[in-house]
Motif scaffolding. Structure first.
Motif, PDB file in Angstrom:
ATOM      1  N   GLY A 125       0.785  -1.279   0.047  1.00  0.00           N
ATOM      2  CA  GLY A 125      -0.069  -0.199  -0.177  1.00  0.00           C
ATOM      3  C   GLY A 125       0.764   1.012   0.086  1.00  0.00           C
ATOM      4  N   ASN A 126       0.391   2.198  -0.499  1.00  0.00           N
ATOM      5  CA  ASN A 126       1.110   3.641  -0.437  1.00  0.00           C
ATOM      6  C   ASN A 126       0.888   4.069   0.995  1.00  0.00           C
ATOM      7  N   GLU A 127       1.933   4.487   1.623  1.00  0.00           N
ATOM      8  CA  GLU A 127       1.982   4.956   2.969  1.00  0.00           C
ATOM      9  C   GLU A 127       2.038   6.351   3.037  1.00  0.00           C
ATOM     10  N   ASP A 128       3.023   6.863   2.207  1.00  0.00           N
ATOM     11  CA  ASP A 128       3.463   8.346   2.637  1.00  0.00           C
ATOM     12  C   ASP A 128       3.137   9.032   1.270  1.00  0.00           C
ATOM     13  N   GLY A 129       2.561   8.794   0.137  1.00  0.00           N
ATOM     14  CA  GLY A 129       2.277   9.631  -0.980  1.00  0.00           C
ATOM     15  C   GLY A 129       3.342   9.706  -1.882  1.00  0.00           C
ATOM     16  N   ALA A 130       4.466   8.945  -1.788  1.00  0.00           N
ATOM     17  CA  ALA A 130       5.816   9.090  -2.562  1.00  0.00           C
ATOM     18  C   ALA A 130       5.406   8.298  -3.899  1.00  0.00           C
ATOM     19  N   SER A 131       6.120   8.274  -4.738  1.00  0.00           N
ATOM     20  CA  SER A 131       5.898   7.701  -6.131  1.00  0.00           C
ATOM     21  C   SER A 131       6.908   6.535  -6.498  1.00  0.00           C
ATOM     22  N   CYS A 132       6.348   5.421  -6.548  1.00  0.00           N
ATOM     23  CA  CYS A 132       7.259   4.284  -6.945  1.00  0.00           C
ATOM     24  C   CYS A 132       8.445   3.907  -6.067  1.00  0.00           C
ATOM     25  N   THR A 133       8.185   4.330  -4.989  1.00  0.00           N
ATOM     26  CA  THR A 133       9.415   4.011  -3.726  1.00  0.00           C
ATOM     27  C   THR A 133       8.952   2.783  -2.936  1.00  0.00           C
ATOM     28  N   VAL A 134       9.748   1.998  -2.023  1.00  0.00           N
ATOM     29  CA  VAL A 134       9.437   0.949  -1.176  1.00  0.00           C
ATOM     30  C   VAL A 134       8.391   1.528  -0.450  1.00  0.00           C
ATOM     31  N   ASN A 135       7.417   0.884   0.084  1.00  0.00           N
ATOM     32  CA  ASN A 135       6.181   1.292   0.895  1.00  0.00           C
ATOM     33  C   ASN A 135       5.267   2.369   0.163  1.00  0.00           C
ATOM     34  N   ASN A 136       5.613   2.840  -1.013  1.00  0.00           N
ATOM     35  CA  ASN A 136       5.029   3.781  -1.703  1.00  0.00           C
ATOM     36  C   ASN A 136       4.805   3.306  -3.242  1.00  0.00           C
ATOM     37  N   PRO A 137       4.087   2.129  -3.438  1.00  0.00           N
ATOM     38  CA  PRO A 137       4.042   1.854  -4.807  1.00  0.00           C
ATOM     39  C   PRO A 137       3.178   2.922  -5.791  1.00  0.00           C
ATOM     40  N   CYS A 138       3.409   2.911  -6.880  1.00  0.00           N
ATOM     41  CA  CYS A 138       2.500   3.677  -7.988  1.00  0.00           C
ATOM     42  C   CYS A 138       2.249   2.856  -9.083  1.00  0.00           C
ATOM     43  N   GLU A 139       0.879   3.562  -9.590  1.00  0.00           N
ATOM     44  CA  GLU A 139       0.212   2.699 -10.745  1.00  0.00           C
ATOM     45  C   GLU A 139       0.637   3.286 -11.895  1.00  0.00           C
ATOM     46  N   VAL A 140       0.883   2.324 -12.824  1.00  0.00           N
ATOM     47  CA  VAL A 140       1.341   2.747 -14.072  1.00  0.00           C
ATOM     48  C   VAL A 140       0.513   2.140 -15.306  1.00  0.00           C
ATOM     49  N   ASP A 141      -0.288   2.817 -16.161  1.00  0.00           N
ATOM     50  CA  ASP A 141      -1.194   2.351 -17.168  1.00  0.00           C
ATOM     51  C   ASP A 141      -0.320   2.050 -18.249  1.00  0.00           C
ATOM     52  N   ALA A 142      -0.971   1.338 -19.277  1.00  0.00           N
ATOM     53  CA  ALA A 142      -0.471   0.830 -20.373  1.00  0.00           C
ATOM     54  C   ALA A 142       0.048   2.026 -21.186  1.00  0.00           C
ATOM     55  N   ASN A 143      -0.148   3.212 -21.249  1.00  0.00           N
ATOM     56  CA  ASN A 143       0.558   4.068 -21.863  1.00  0.00           C
ATOM     57  C   ASN A 143       1.573   4.751 -20.992  1.00  0.00           C
ATOM     58  N   GLY A 144       1.913   4.187 -19.871  1.00  0.00           N
ATOM     59  CA  GLY A 144       3.043   4.815 -19.310  1.00  0.00           C
ATOM     60  C   GLY A 144       2.652   6.096 -17.943  1.00  0.00           C
ATOM     61  N   THR A 145       1.424   6.282 -18.008  1.00  0.00           N
ATOM     62  CA  THR A 145       0.987   7.220 -16.895  1.00  0.00           C
ATOM     63  C   THR A 145       0.965   6.909 -15.726  1.00  0.00           C
ATOM     64  N   VAL A 146       1.643   7.359 -14.830  1.00  0.00           N
ATOM     65  CA  VAL A 146       1.759   7.164 -13.428  1.00  0.00           C
ATOM     66  C   VAL A 146       0.933   8.097 -12.451  1.00  0.00           C
ATOM     67  N   THR A 147       0.216   7.065 -11.494  1.00  0.00           N
ATOM     68  CA  THR A 147      -0.814   7.683 -10.810  1.00  0.00           C
ATOM     69  C   THR A 147      -0.477   7.038  -9.372  1.00  0.00           C
ATOM     70  N   VAL A 148      -0.577   8.094  -8.530  1.00  0.00           N
ATOM     71  CA  VAL A 148      -0.109   7.767  -6.918  1.00  0.00           C
ATOM     72  C   VAL A 148      -1.455   7.904  -6.017  1.00  0.00           C
ATOM     73  N   ARG A 149      -1.763   7.065  -5.300  1.00  0.00           N
ATOM     74  CA  ARG A 149      -2.872   7.078  -4.436  1.00  0.00           C
ATOM     75  C   ARG A 149      -2.510   6.751  -3.024  1.00  0.00           C
ATOM     76  N   LYS A 150      -2.236   7.850  -2.442  1.00  0.00           N
ATOM     77  CA  LYS A 150      -1.893   7.815  -1.105  1.00  0.00           C
ATOM     78  C   LYS A 150      -2.838   7.193  -0.159  1.00  0.00           C
ATOM     79  N   GLY A 151      -2.622   6.135   0.711  1.00  0.00           N
ATOM     80  CA  GLY A 151      -3.472   5.442   1.670  1.00  0.00           C
ATOM     81  C   GLY A 151      -4.315   4.317   1.060  1.00  0.00           C
ATOM     82  N   ILE A 152      -3.951   4.147  -0.387  1.00  0.00           N
ATOM     83  CA  ILE A 152      -4.684   2.956  -0.944  1.00  0.00           C
ATOM     84  C   ILE A 152      -3.694   1.591  -0.956  1.00  0.00           C
ATOM     85  N   ASN A 153      -4.304   0.493  -0.668  1.00  0.00           N
ATOM     86  CA  ASN A 153      -3.828  -0.834  -0.638  1.00  0.00           C
ATOM     87  C   ASN A 153      -3.935  -1.764  -1.821  1.00  0.00           C
TER      88      ASN A 153
END
Length: 274
Positions: free
Chosen positions: A216-244
């Motif tokens: 789950g994304n704990e701190d709102g950071a992007s693509c770091t340990v404990n802060n995963p980021c979502e990447v869609d098929a076009n490469g767009t990155v989305t960060v959802r703080k607090g979502i698991n």
């Protein structure tokens, strides 16, 4: 990754031990989900699982996360099979009481590539566990989960059940050096914490396991340990703080025989290979 953290302890102290976050409205056809067949690990959660074709006399298997492996995180691209293990697991009954200690003799499969899963073979069978403790394993669904499904995430480490729904699926979920494919995103009610890693995600309409809880994304950071980021098929990155999130398990049964022997060469097996 959802291994135990000091922050998790603080969160639990505030929320109250054993109290799950907000619960989604139950579906009329929901089955009872409790702690029977759930296990606690030294640093994670897990469950005794079987596949649709497993026999009762097959060695009982325990499923948790790849990042819960006792020898450390598998590296990106690494797949571990046939590794000796003597790890122990506390077997819970329906009330969440530890009634037995199960022991592994082998890591059948472990990886953090594309998915995040470890499957242990224990020294006992499903039939023996049922006879001694009246506990049956959880069954892994062989079908892809569906968005909107009501689910429960059952943690043996915390003896807590989280209730929410599948919000959707993530094309690629990136965390540190690892990338997972087609991950499950929860609605916000499943506010899982450290120690819930490896918890089975159970479809409340069938009682079957559809995923394994992992991060789950704990701190709102992007693509770091404990802060995963979502990447869609076009490469767009989305960060959802607090979502698991969790990793799907429907593709695992095709890689095992009815005797729970791993067969990565099976025609329908799509798990990453060594």
């Amino acid at each position: 990754m959802r291994k135990p953290l000091l922050a998790a302890l603080a969160t639990l102290a505030i929320a109250g031990t054993g109290v799950a976050p907000a619960v989604a409205a139950p579906q009329a056809a929901a089955v009872t989900v409790d702690f029977a067949g759930i296990v606690s690990l030294s640093n994670c959660s897990g469950s005794v699982v079987r596949f649709p074709g497993s026999t009762d006399t097959a060695p009982a298997l325990v499923m948790t996360n790849g990042h819960c492996l006792e020898t450390g995180f598998p590296s990106p691209g690494q797949v571990i099979t046939g590794q000796s293990s003597s790890r122990t697991f506390g077997l819970l009954n329906s009330a969440g009481t530890t009634v037995a200690t199960l022991r592994a003799n082998q890591v059948l499969y472990s990886t953090m590539t594309d998915t995040d899963v470890t499957i242990y073979r224990t020294t006992t069978t499903y039939a023996a566990i049922k006879s001694a403790y009246g506990i049956s394993p959880l069954t892994l669904s062989a079908s892809h989960p569906t968005a909107g499904t009501a689910i429960k995430v059952v943690s043996g480490y915390w003896k807590t059940i989280y209730s929410c729904n599948i919000d959707g699926f993530v094309y690629r979920l990136k965390e540190g050096s690892w990338t997972w494919k087609d991950s499950v995103r929860y609605t916000s009610a499943c506010n899982t914490i450290g120690g819930t890693s490896g918890s089975p995600v159970i479809d409340t309409s069938t009682g079957q396991v559809v995923a394994v809880n992992n991060t789950g994304n704990e701190d709102g950071a992007s693509c770091t340990v404990n802060n995963p980021c979502e990447v869609d098929a076009n490469g767009t990155v989305t960060v959802r703080k607090g979502i698991n999130y969790a990793e799907e398990t429907y593709n695992i049964p095709a890689c095992f025989t009815s005797a729970n022997v791993l067969n990565l060469s099976a025609a329908a097996c799509t798990l990453p290979k060594p």
